[in-house]
Enzyme design. Structure first.
Site, PDB file in Angstrom:
ATOM      1  N   GLY A   1      -2.312  20.619  37.888  1.00  0.00           N
ATOM      2  CA  GLY A   1      -2.814  19.714  36.863  1.00  0.00           C
ATOM      3  C   GLY A   1      -2.462  18.273  37.166  1.00  0.00           C
TER       4      GLY A   1
ATOM      5  CE  LYS B   1       1.432  20.026  20.631  1.00  0.00           C
ATOM      6  NZ  LYS B   1       2.368  19.248  21.438  1.00  0.00           N
TER       7      LYS B   1
ATOM      8  N   GLY C   1      -3.672  15.557  35.277  1.00  0.00           N
ATOM      9  CA  GLY C   1      -4.175  14.787  34.150  1.00  0.00           C
ATOM     10  C   GLY C   1      -3.203  13.711  33.730  1.00  0.00           C
TER      11      GLY C   1
ATOM     12  CB  VAL D   1       1.812  14.931  32.114  1.00  0.00           C
ATOM     13  CG1 VAL D   1       3.195  15.214  32.700  1.00  0.00           C
ATOM     14  CG2 VAL D   1       1.921  14.642  30.627  1.00  0.00           C
TER      15      VAL D   1
END
Length: 356
Positions: free
Chosen positions: A180, A80, A182, A184
């Site tokens: 959330g 990452k 966003g 996804v």
């Protein structure tokens, strides 16, 4: 705090730091394990409160990618990267090019892709100076964006969790609270609503709120989304949402979402189990995006990628059944299964594997 004293350091193979004063780049790349192949994982651009917080995030996220790829059956390791800063005000072509040069310095040990704060256009810009990017293929209608596949995998995981918990084969008439909306969350919300679920959602972005409510989701405040009565709670924002402060507030029988590192600590999984809440380990349920990236790299098509993502449901079902039989947490079972895969693998030539 140093890398080796960090509570999230887990024998990572490499942790590298970059600073480019000319562009303002301040970034960290963490490679956790490359037994199965070159490390692959997204590039998160986030305005961290401190450098220590950024280091903790990249260490935890990279470890999760190792486990995610192993259980998804991918020939990839875990890595990452994080860019420290505000993506809305600090993102420039010069900074992204500097990030590309940072990737080049690792010689293919790590390949990046989209994550929170970065998108397809950013990967293309980074790709102007490095070959070590993904998530920009044109194999499907999403133009390389892995987010819809992540969302679809979460949807498949929710179905598996609902089936295990209630015996039901669909989400019709169930209430799903999505934290959330966003990249996804919005795709997940759309699919849930199409299948007859009642969706409650929260987001700090007015733009995301408008888009979700236009699809038929009911907005609640970010402060209330974890405690609203629901059949399923689906965290699809940032990590560590299940912690000492929030765990007692949860009013859902299932937690199944797209966010990484949803549990602040391992013991929170044990506490969920004690409360009878079925938890879908995040590194299993949110693997759709990395699966899509693999299929882009191998020149596959949308149909094969979608079929591979659908296997997430079966993997979770096996984890749920085994956890129940062993009286263990779903997270512990999933980690043991992943470790049996990548722990026994013979390390390939990471640089050759990395070419994409």
């Amino acid at each position: 705090m140093t890398v080796f004293t960090s509570p999230s350091f887990d024998n990572h193979e490499l942790v590298s730091f970059a600073s480019d004063p000319a562009s303002g780049l301040r970034a960290i790349i963490a490679v956790h394990n490359t037994n199965l192949g070159a490390a692959v994982g997204g590039c998160r651009f986030f305005d961290y409160a401190s450098d220590d917080e950024a280091l903790e995030d990249v260490l935890r996220l990279s470890r999760g990618m190792t486990y995610k790829s192993a259980l998804a059956g991918l020939p990839m390791g875990g890595g990452k990267s994080v860019i420290i800063g505000n993506p809305k005000t600090q993102k420039t072509p010069a900074l992204l090019h500097a990030m590309g040069r940072f990737l080049n310095s690792l010689g293919g040990k790590y390949i990046t892709a989209e994550d929170s704060g970065t998108g397809v256009a950013d990967m293309r810009t980074i790709g102007e100076v490095t070959p070590y990017i993904s998530g920009v293929g044109n194999m499907d209608r999403f133009g390389g964006d892995p987010s819809p596949y992540t969302a679809y995998g979460v949807y498949c995981g929710i179905l598996a969790a609902v089936k295990h918990k209630t015996g039901r084969d669909s989400v019709a008439d169930l209430t799903v609270a999505v934290q959330g909306a966003g990249a996804v969350g919005r795709f997940l919300i759309q699919r849930l609503i199409e299948d007859g679920a009642k969706v409650l959602m929260a987001d700090i972005s007015e733009e995301n709120l408008k888009a979700a409510t236009a699809m038929g989701a009911a907005a609640v405040s970010p402060e209330d989304i974890l405690s609203v009565p629901a059949d399923v709670l689906s965290p699809c924002a940032m990590g560590a949402v299940i912690n000492d402060r929030t765990l007692g507030l949860i009013n859902a029988g299932i937690i199944a979402g797209g966010a990484n590192n949803q549990l602040a600590e391992v013991r929170h999984g044990e506490m969920l189990q004690q409360r009878g809440i079925l938890y879908a380990p995040d590194f299993v349920i949110n693997a759709g995006g990395i699966i899509a990236i693999h299929h882009q790299q191998t020149g596959s098509d949308e149909a094969r990628a979608t079929a591979h993502v659908e296997e997430i449901g079966g993997t979770l079902s096996r984890i749920f059944q085994r956890a129940e039989a062993e009286q263990a947490t779903t997270g512990a079972v999933a980690e043991r299964m992943a470790e049996a895969i990548f722990g026994s693998a013979v390390k390939p030539d990471a640089v050759k594997t990395a070419q994409c």
